[in-house]
Design an enzyme around this catalytic site. Structure first.
Site, PDB file in Angstrom:
ATOM      1  N   LYS A 149       1.163  -1.256   0.232  1.00 34.10           N
ATOM      2  CA  LYS A 149       0.335  -0.105  -0.033  1.00 34.10           C
ATOM      3  C   LYS A 149       0.825   1.369   0.608  1.00 34.10           C
ATOM      4  O   LYS A 149       0.938   2.134  -0.872  1.00 34.10           O
ATOM      5  CB  LYS A 149      -0.969  -0.041   1.135  1.00 34.10           C
ATOM      6  N   ARG A 167       2.253   5.641  -3.000  1.00 33.30           N
ATOM      7  CA  ARG A 167       3.853   7.063  -3.242  1.00 33.30           C
ATOM      8  C   ARG A 167       4.047   6.982  -4.891  1.00 33.30           C
ATOM      9  O   ARG A 167       3.922   7.710  -5.208  1.00 33.30           O
ATOM     10  CB  ARG A 167       5.193   6.440  -3.132  1.00 33.30           C
ATOM     11  N   ASP A 191      -7.427   2.078   0.436  1.00 30.66           N
ATOM     12  CA  ASP A 191      -6.760   3.777   0.600  1.00 30.66           C
ATOM     13  C   ASP A 191      -6.495   3.691  -0.953  1.00 30.66           C
ATOM     14  O   ASP A 191      -6.426   5.114  -1.175  1.00 30.66           O
ATOM     15  CB  ASP A 191      -5.487   2.740   1.282  1.00 30.66           C
ATOM     16  N   ASN A 247     -10.555   6.990   5.370  1.00 29.49           N
ATOM     17  CA  ASN A 247      -9.786   6.634   6.180  1.00 29.49           C
ATOM     18  C   ASN A 247      -7.937   6.722   5.808  1.00 29.49           C
ATOM     19  O   ASN A 247      -7.422   5.580   6.868  1.00 29.49           O
ATOM     20  CB  ASN A 247     -10.148   5.442   6.889  1.00 29.49           C
ATOM     21  N   SER A 285       4.241  11.365  12.973  1.00 31.07           N
ATOM     22  CA  SER A 285       3.988  10.622  11.272  1.00 31.07           C
ATOM     23  C   SER A 285       5.231  11.274  10.882  1.00 31.07           C
ATOM     24  O   SER A 285       4.906  12.406  10.235  1.00 31.07           O
ATOM     25  CB  SER A 285       2.594  11.429  10.842  1.00 31.07           C
ATOM     26  N   SER A 286       5.596   9.966   9.613  1.00 28.24           N
ATOM     27  CA  SER A 286       6.557  10.053   8.780  1.00 28.24           C
ATOM     28  C   SER A 286       6.028  10.512   7.042  1.00 28.24           C
ATOM     29  O   SER A 286       6.504  11.131   6.470  1.00 28.24           O
ATOM     30  CB  SER A 286       7.355   9.094   8.422  1.00 28.24           C
ATOM     31  N   SER A 296       8.988   6.467  12.675  1.00 26.97           N
ATOM     32  CA  SER A 296       8.689   5.498  11.660  1.00 26.97           C
ATOM     33  C   SER A 296      10.285   6.252   9.969  1.00 26.97           C
ATOM     34  O   SER A 296       9.269   5.992   9.516  1.00 26.97           O
ATOM     35  CB  SER A 296       7.255   5.800  10.543  1.00 26.97           C
ATOM     36  N   ASP A 343       3.826   0.318  12.753  1.00 24.66           N
ATOM     37  CA  ASP A 343       2.765  -1.276  11.962  1.00 24.66           C
ATOM     38  C   ASP A 343       2.505  -2.576  12.436  1.00 24.66           C
ATOM     39  O   ASP A 343       1.323  -2.951  12.111  1.00 24.66           O
ATOM     40  CB  ASP A 343       2.362  -0.817  10.573  1.00 24.66           C
ATOM     41  N   GLU A 354      -5.487   4.125  12.487  1.00 22.07           N
ATOM     42  CA  GLU A 354      -6.988   4.009  12.300  1.00 22.07           C
ATOM     43  C   GLU A 354      -7.976   4.118  13.157  1.00 22.07           C
ATOM     44  O   GLU A 354      -9.664   4.135  13.459  1.00 22.07           O
ATOM     45  CB  GLU A 354      -6.888   2.901  11.973  1.00 22.07           C
ATOM     46  N   ARG A 411      -4.484   2.063  18.745  1.00 26.77           N
ATOM     47  CA  ARG A 411      -4.466   1.068  18.448  1.00 26.77           C
ATOM     48  C   ARG A 411      -3.497  -0.286  19.925  1.00 26.77           C
ATOM     49  O   ARG A 411      -3.385  -1.011  20.122  1.00 26.77           O
ATOM     50  CB  ARG A 411      -2.812   0.494  17.572  1.00 26.77           C
ATOM     51  N   HIS A 440      -7.629  -2.486   9.789  1.00 26.25           N
ATOM     52  CA  HIS A 440      -7.811  -3.519   9.819  1.00 26.25           C
ATOM     53  C   HIS A 440      -6.551  -4.245   9.909  1.00 26.25           C
ATOM     54  O   HIS A 440      -6.641  -5.178  10.144  1.00 26.25           O
ATOM     55  CB  HIS A 440      -7.080  -2.806   8.299  1.00 26.25           C
ATOM     56  N   ARG A 441      -5.374  -3.492  10.739  1.00 28.92           N
ATOM     57  CA  ARG A 441      -4.688  -4.220  11.584  1.00 28.92           C
ATOM     58  C   ARG A 441      -5.061  -5.160  12.901  1.00 28.92           C
ATOM     59  O   ARG A 441      -4.706  -5.817  13.426  1.00 28.92           O
ATOM     60  CB  ARG A 441      -3.654  -3.576  12.171  1.00 28.92           C
ATOM     61  N   LYS A 486      -9.064  -2.496   3.068  1.00 31.79           N
ATOM     62  CA  LYS A 486      -8.329  -1.333   3.633  1.00 31.79           C
ATOM     63  C   LYS A 486      -6.595  -1.361   2.844  1.00 31.79           C
ATOM     64  O   LYS A 486      -6.115  -0.553   2.325  1.00 31.79           O
ATOM     65  CB  LYS A 486      -7.929  -1.213   4.721  1.00 31.79           C
TER      66      LYS A 486
END
Length: 429
Positions: free
Chosen positions: A22, A27, A49, A92, A168-169, A196, A311, A339, A342, A385-386, A411
């Site tokens: 993903k 990217r 996504d 999302n 967030s990276s 990350s 992740d 999401e 977690r 999803h994770r 996702k």
């Protein structure tokens, strides 16, 4: 289906197919759009996504020809897009929200970026602050610091920008990818403790493959105006998605072959293999695009920072439940703005199983119990999803596990439960 109910199983042999990444697919789509050229993408991931990204790029004037069966896509990019009164919905999809913001900045016009309810709870202020430094007008439409946002762009003519990557990276990757289309050379300086970081390295690797010209320093990158140009790009298998099947082998003492697993991956989550090897996983064979691993009957826990690979922390949590010794994870506070929160979600569901879960602000510790101490339960997935994929692994050892709302895996890995169910043979429903 309303739930997925895995059946405990061990000592099996199975071959599974990992979908395209993903992170790399989205990217590659943005870089292709920024190129203004026609680019052929192979092994793309088709999931929620990436479809949100594709549809938004179409609205922005990119021509896209998709072959779902062959997992290929031809895109004729729209460099420096012109747009007016656009509304771009991204569900999302954090990568779509963040990457599209900087792509819009390279063009001219006004557009609204918005998503679902959870997206409106995911911070974007650090990216917006950097866009403002670049001269982009950004307006929060509801809550300050969060989507939805309205962007009014005129192109970027700025020599320097700072961006905070402590949450967030993706904020950094967003501006990095757009920068070759700015009007002059720009130094992008990173501030704060970067989370990350391997994702930033992945972004720069892809930019170089696509033809960008830049100079990387310790805490900044100097990027020169340059034309992205590439004919064909092949997307690696998704290492985050692969993590569940690497873990499956260890948890169930089984032999698992993963196709589309790239030996020289540019993805940071490929490091999860090393984590599991330290715990006891055996590598039987490793070719350029596949790996075969084997679990062991008893394996140890581990203590580590997962700042580079947050992740896959949920995957490790499932593995930790059945280890011989405790597992402790830290440096993953940004898991709380994914999401779902977690860390809190893992605690809720593992406690339902009568598991031991110690929650920290930036991580957790799991102290394993004897197998017969765990109890089956219906596990919430929080539309994450994770959560769904990692919690399903628990059902390899604990009976009466039900994974609720399994469709949320669409996702990033729509076919996950079909691949998981290969361990049961053709008759499993």
């Amino acid at each position: 289906m309303n739930f997925f109910e895995p059946i405990p199983k061990s000592n099996f042999t199975v071959t599974v197919d990992i979908p395209g990444s993903k992170s790399i697919t989205n990217r590659a789509l943005i870089l292709s759009a920024l190129s203004g050229e026609t680019v052929f993408l192979k092994n793309i991931l088709l999931s929620d996504d990436t479809i949100y990204m594709i549809e938004a790029l179409k609205q922005l004037g990119n021509t896209i020809d998709l072959n779902k069966e062959k997992k290929t896509l031809k895109i004729s990019g729209n460099k420096n897009p012109q747009f007016k009164d656009l509304k771009l919905y991204v569900g999302n999809a954090g990568t779509a929200m963040r990457f599209l913001a900087s792509y819009l900045a390279t063009g001219s016009g006004n557009a609204i970026l918005y998503g679902n309810e959870r997206m409106n709870e995911r911070p974007i202020k650090d990216l917006v602050d950097s866009l403002a430094q670049l001269g982009v007008n950004v307006r929060y439409l509801e809550k300050i610091g969060y989507p939805p946002i309205e962007i009014q762009a005129f192109g970027v003519d700025c020599p320097f920008v700072e961006i905070d990557g402590s949450k967030s990276s993706q904020y950094i990757s967003s501006i990095l990818m757009a920068a070759p289309n700015f009007k002059k050379s720009i130094e992008i300086k990173f501030v704060g403790r970067i989370v990350s970081k391997p994702y930033i390295d992945m972004t720069l690797s892809m930019m170089r493959d696509f033809g960008a010209q830049f100079e990387k320093k310790e805490d900044s990158v100097l990027i020169h105006p340059s034309n992205y140009k590439i004919d064909t790009y092949t997307i690696e298998g998704d290492m985050s998605s692969a993590s569940y099947f690497l873990a499956m082998a260890l948890i169930s003492n089984s032999k698992v072959t993963l196709n589309n697993f790239f030996k020289n991956s540019i993805q940071g989550d490929s490091k999860f293999l090393d984590v599991l090897v330290k715990m006891g996983l055996k590598i039987l064979d490793f070719s350029e695009t596949s790996i075969t691993i084997k679990g062991i009957e008893r394996y140890s826990g581990i203590e580590l920072s997962m700042n580079d690979i947050p992740d896959v922390a949920q995957t490790l949590a499932a593995v930790a439940l059945f280890a011989e010794t405790p597992t402790k994870v830290w440096d993953v506070e940004n898991m709380r703005i994914k999401e779902t929160d977690r860390i809190a979600a893992l605690k809720n569901e593992i406690l339902k199983l009568n598991g031991s879960f110690l929650e920290f602000q930036d991580g957790f510790e799991i102290i394993p119990k004897p197998l017969d101490n765990y109890i089956g339960s219906s596990l919430e997935t929080y539309d994450d999803h994770r959560m769904a994929m990692s919690l399903s692994l628990i059902g390899l050892r604990v009976p009466n596990i039900k994974i609720l709302n399994p469709e949320c895996v669409s996702k990033t890995f729509p076919n996950f439960f079909n691949e998981f169910s290969k361990i049961y043979g053709e008759d499993f429903k």
